[in-house]
Design a protein around this motif. Structure first.
Motif, PDB file in Angstrom:
ATOM      1  N   LEU A 153      11.743 -10.710   2.884  1.00  0.00           N
ATOM      2  CA  LEU A 153      11.827 -10.319   4.292  1.00  0.00           C
ATOM      3  C   LEU A 153      11.078  -9.011   4.543  1.00  0.00           C
ATOM      4  O   LEU A 153      10.379  -8.864   5.545  1.00  0.00           O
ATOM      5  CB  LEU A 153      13.291 -10.185   4.718  1.00  0.00           C
ATOM      6  CG  LEU A 153      14.070 -11.490   4.802  1.00  0.00           C
ATOM      7  CD1 LEU A 153      15.544 -11.198   5.073  1.00  0.00           C
ATOM      8  CD2 LEU A 153      13.498 -12.397   5.862  1.00  0.00           C
ATOM      9  N   PHE A 154      11.210  -8.070   3.619  1.00  0.00           N
ATOM     10  CA  PHE A 154      10.487  -6.807   3.737  1.00  0.00           C
ATOM     11  C   PHE A 154       8.985  -7.033   3.644  1.00  0.00           C
ATOM     12  O   PHE A 154       8.211  -6.470   4.437  1.00  0.00           O
ATOM     13  CB  PHE A 154      10.948  -5.843   2.633  1.00  0.00           C
ATOM     14  CG  PHE A 154      10.170  -4.568   2.603  1.00  0.00           C
ATOM     15  CD1 PHE A 154      10.386  -3.594   3.561  1.00  0.00           C
ATOM     16  CD2 PHE A 154       9.233  -4.338   1.615  1.00  0.00           C
ATOM     17  CE1 PHE A 154       9.673  -2.416   3.538  1.00  0.00           C
ATOM     18  CE2 PHE A 154       8.516  -3.160   1.585  1.00  0.00           C
ATOM     19  CZ  PHE A 154       8.739  -2.189   2.547  1.00  0.00           C
ATOM     20  N   LEU A 155       8.557  -7.872   2.711  1.00  0.00           N
ATOM     21  CA  LEU A 155       7.134  -8.146   2.540  1.00  0.00           C
ATOM     22  C   LEU A 155       6.555  -8.827   3.776  1.00  0.00           C
ATOM     23  O   LEU A 155       5.473  -8.459   4.243  1.00  0.00           O
ATOM     24  CB  LEU A 155       6.915  -9.023   1.301  1.00  0.00           C
ATOM     25  CG  LEU A 155       5.478  -9.390   0.960  1.00  0.00           C
ATOM     26  CD1 LEU A 155       4.669  -8.145   0.688  1.00  0.00           C
ATOM     27  CD2 LEU A 155       5.447 -10.318  -0.235  1.00  0.00           C
ATOM     28  N   VAL A 156       7.268  -9.782   4.330  1.00  0.00           N
ATOM     29  CA  VAL A 156       6.795 -10.466   5.541  1.00  0.00           C
ATOM     30  C   VAL A 156       6.703  -9.482   6.696  1.00  0.00           C
ATOM     31  O   VAL A 156       5.727  -9.495   7.457  1.00  0.00           O
ATOM     32  CB  VAL A 156       7.727 -11.648   5.876  1.00  0.00           C
ATOM     33  CG1 VAL A 156       7.470 -12.173   7.271  1.00  0.00           C
ATOM     34  CG2 VAL A 156       7.553 -12.752   4.850  1.00  0.00           C
ATOM     35  N   ARG A 157       7.697  -8.618   6.825  1.00  0.00           N
ATOM     36  CA  ARG A 157       7.660  -7.623   7.895  1.00  0.00           C
ATOM     37  C   ARG A 157       6.472  -6.679   7.745  1.00  0.00           C
ATOM     38  O   ARG A 157       5.775  -6.358   8.710  1.00  0.00           O
ATOM     39  CB  ARG A 157       8.961  -6.828   7.896  1.00  0.00           C
ATOM     40  CG  ARG A 157       9.107  -5.957   9.125  1.00  0.00           C
ATOM     41  CD  ARG A 157      10.345  -5.094   9.066  1.00  0.00           C
ATOM     42  NE  ARG A 157       9.866  -3.718   9.098  1.00  0.00           N
ATOM     43  CZ  ARG A 157      10.212  -2.772   8.260  1.00  0.00           C
ATOM     44  NH1 ARG A 157      11.074  -3.007   7.322  1.00  0.00           N
ATOM     45  NH2 ARG A 157       9.735  -1.570   8.368  1.00  0.00           N
ATOM     46  N   LEU A 180       3.084  -6.358  -6.401  1.00  0.00           N
ATOM     47  CA  LEU A 180       3.417  -5.702  -7.664  1.00  0.00           C
ATOM     48  C   LEU A 180       4.864  -5.217  -7.663  1.00  0.00           C
ATOM     49  O   LEU A 180       5.559  -5.312  -8.673  1.00  0.00           O
ATOM     50  CB  LEU A 180       2.457  -4.547  -7.932  1.00  0.00           C
ATOM     51  CG  LEU A 180       1.044  -4.965  -8.330  1.00  0.00           C
ATOM     52  CD1 LEU A 180       0.139  -3.743  -8.413  1.00  0.00           C
ATOM     53  CD2 LEU A 180       1.043  -5.734  -9.627  1.00  0.00           C
ATOM     54  N   ILE A 181       5.313  -4.720  -6.531  1.00  0.00           N
ATOM     55  CA  ILE A 181       6.712  -4.322  -6.419  1.00  0.00           C
ATOM     56  C   ILE A 181       7.606  -5.538  -6.571  1.00  0.00           C
ATOM     57  O   ILE A 181       8.634  -5.498  -7.255  1.00  0.00           O
ATOM     58  CB  ILE A 181       6.967  -3.604  -5.079  1.00  0.00           C
ATOM     59  CG1 ILE A 181       6.261  -2.246  -5.081  1.00  0.00           C
ATOM     60  CG2 ILE A 181       8.457  -3.430  -4.820  1.00  0.00           C
ATOM     61  CD1 ILE A 181       6.240  -1.563  -3.734  1.00  0.00           C
ATOM     62  N   LEU A 182       7.223  -6.645  -5.952  1.00  0.00           N
ATOM     63  CA  LEU A 182       7.981  -7.885  -6.072  1.00  0.00           C
ATOM     64  C   LEU A 182       8.020  -8.363  -7.516  1.00  0.00           C
ATOM     65  O   LEU A 182       9.064  -8.791  -8.010  1.00  0.00           O
ATOM     66  CB  LEU A 182       7.368  -8.952  -5.176  1.00  0.00           C
ATOM     67  CG  LEU A 182       8.039 -10.312  -5.177  1.00  0.00           C
ATOM     68  CD1 LEU A 182       9.457 -10.195  -4.641  1.00  0.00           C
ATOM     69  CD2 LEU A 182       7.237 -11.286  -4.348  1.00  0.00           C
ATOM     70  N   LEU A 183       6.907  -8.264  -8.220  1.00  0.00           N
ATOM     71  CA  LEU A 183       6.856  -8.647  -9.629  1.00  0.00           C
ATOM     72  C   LEU A 183       7.791  -7.785 -10.465  1.00  0.00           C
ATOM     73  O   LEU A 183       8.509  -8.294 -11.329  1.00  0.00           O
ATOM     74  CB  LEU A 183       5.425  -8.546 -10.160  1.00  0.00           C
ATOM     75  CG  LEU A 183       5.220  -8.891 -11.627  1.00  0.00           C
ATOM     76  CD1 LEU A 183       5.539 -10.364 -11.866  1.00  0.00           C
ATOM     77  CD2 LEU A 183       3.803  -8.585 -12.041  1.00  0.00           C
ATOM     78  N   PHE A 184       7.822  -6.501 -10.190  1.00  0.00           N
ATOM     79  CA  PHE A 184       8.733  -5.607 -10.895  1.00  0.00           C
ATOM     80  C   PHE A 184      10.182  -6.029 -10.675  1.00  0.00           C
ATOM     81  O   PHE A 184      10.985  -6.048 -11.609  1.00  0.00           O
ATOM     82  CB  PHE A 184       8.524  -4.164 -10.433  1.00  0.00           C
ATOM     83  CG  PHE A 184       9.525  -3.208 -10.999  1.00  0.00           C
ATOM     84  CD1 PHE A 184       9.426  -2.784 -12.313  1.00  0.00           C
ATOM     85  CD2 PHE A 184      10.571  -2.740 -10.225  1.00  0.00           C
ATOM     86  CE1 PHE A 184      10.360  -1.904 -12.848  1.00  0.00           C
ATOM     87  CE2 PHE A 184      11.493  -1.868 -10.742  1.00  0.00           C
ATOM     88  CZ  PHE A 184      11.386  -1.447 -12.055  1.00  0.00           C
ATOM     89  N   LEU A 189      -5.234  -6.054   2.279  1.00  0.00           N
ATOM     90  CA  LEU A 189      -5.183  -6.683   0.960  1.00  0.00           C
ATOM     91  C   LEU A 189      -4.655  -5.729  -0.102  1.00  0.00           C
ATOM     92  O   LEU A 189      -3.876  -6.122  -0.971  1.00  0.00           O
ATOM     93  CB  LEU A 189      -6.562  -7.204   0.570  1.00  0.00           C
ATOM     94  CG  LEU A 189      -7.036  -8.424   1.358  1.00  0.00           C
ATOM     95  CD1 LEU A 189      -8.470  -8.773   0.972  1.00  0.00           C
ATOM     96  CD2 LEU A 189      -6.119  -9.600   1.150  1.00  0.00           C
ATOM     97  N   LYS A 190      -5.056  -4.462  -0.012  1.00  0.00           N
ATOM     98  CA  LYS A 190      -4.555  -3.465  -0.968  1.00  0.00           C
ATOM     99  C   LYS A 190      -3.049  -3.290  -0.805  1.00  0.00           C
ATOM    100  O   LYS A 190      -2.304  -3.250  -1.788  1.00  0.00           O
ATOM    101  CB  LYS A 190      -5.266  -2.132  -0.749  1.00  0.00           C
ATOM    102  CG  LYS A 190      -4.832  -1.053  -1.704  1.00  0.00           C
ATOM    103  CD  LYS A 190      -5.558   0.252  -1.438  1.00  0.00           C
ATOM    104  CE  LYS A 190      -5.042   1.289  -2.393  1.00  0.00           C
ATOM    105  NZ  LYS A 190      -4.500   2.446  -1.712  1.00  0.00           N
ATOM    106  N   HIS A 191      -2.611  -3.205   0.436  1.00  0.00           N
ATOM    107  CA  HIS A 191      -1.187  -3.053   0.706  1.00  0.00           C
ATOM    108  C   HIS A 191      -0.416  -4.292   0.237  1.00  0.00           C
ATOM    109  O   HIS A 191       0.666  -4.172  -0.338  1.00  0.00           O
ATOM    110  CB  HIS A 191      -0.977  -2.824   2.201  1.00  0.00           C
ATOM    111  CG  HIS A 191       0.424  -2.505   2.573  1.00  0.00           C
ATOM    112  ND1 HIS A 191       1.015  -1.310   2.250  1.00  0.00           N
ATOM    113  CD2 HIS A 191       1.359  -3.221   3.229  1.00  0.00           C
ATOM    114  CE1 HIS A 191       2.249  -1.306   2.694  1.00  0.00           C
ATOM    115  NE2 HIS A 191       2.489  -2.462   3.293  1.00  0.00           N
ATOM    116  N   SER A 192      -0.971  -5.468   0.462  1.00  0.00           N
ATOM    117  CA  SER A 192      -0.327  -6.709   0.022  1.00  0.00           C
ATOM    118  C   SER A 192      -0.214  -6.750  -1.495  1.00  0.00           C
ATOM    119  O   SER A 192       0.806  -7.191  -2.040  1.00  0.00           O
ATOM    120  CB  SER A 192      -1.115  -7.918   0.517  1.00  0.00           C
ATOM    121  OG  SER A 192      -1.143  -7.946   1.912  1.00  0.00           O
ATOM    122  N   LEU A 193      -1.253  -6.316  -2.189  1.00  0.00           N
ATOM    123  CA  LEU A 193      -1.219  -6.282  -3.649  1.00  0.00           C
ATOM    124  C   LEU A 193      -0.143  -5.326  -4.145  1.00  0.00           C
ATOM    125  O   LEU A 193       0.588  -5.647  -5.089  1.00  0.00           O
ATOM    126  CB  LEU A 193      -2.584  -5.884  -4.206  1.00  0.00           C
ATOM    127  CG  LEU A 193      -2.696  -5.823  -5.730  1.00  0.00           C
ATOM    128  CD1 LEU A 193      -2.431  -7.197  -6.328  1.00  0.00           C
ATOM    129  CD2 LEU A 193      -4.052  -5.313  -6.134  1.00  0.00           C
TER     130      LEU A 193
END
Length: 72
Positions: free
Chosen positions: A61-65, A15-19, A7-11
């Motif tokens: 794609l990076f996030l899913v991986r 946040l990177i995606l939001l940026f 969950l921490k890694h997903s958050l």
């Protein structure tokens, strides 16, 4: 790997995606400029859509991986 770590890694990834989503203006301007050099006139919504696709697709794609790797 614990669920808390996942969950921490997903958050962090979100946040990177939001940026990246906040910084779509610069790629939209670049798309508008580069397409203008080719002599094609595109509206700002189309340029923003192209920028979203160019940035959002690789990031997702990076996030899913990463999530698939974290859950394994």
């Amino acid at each position: 790997m614990t669920r808390r770590h996942v969950l921490k890694h997903s958050l962090e990834m979100l946040l990177i995606l939001l940026f990246c989503m906040v910084s779509y203006a610069v790629p939209a301007i670049l798309v508008h400029f580069l397409v203008g050099l080719l002599g094609v006139k595109l509206g700002w919504p189309v340029c923003l859509l192209v920028a979203v696709v160019l940035l959002f697709a690789p990031m997702m794609l990076f996030l899913v991986r990463e999530l698939r790797h974290a859950w394994a």
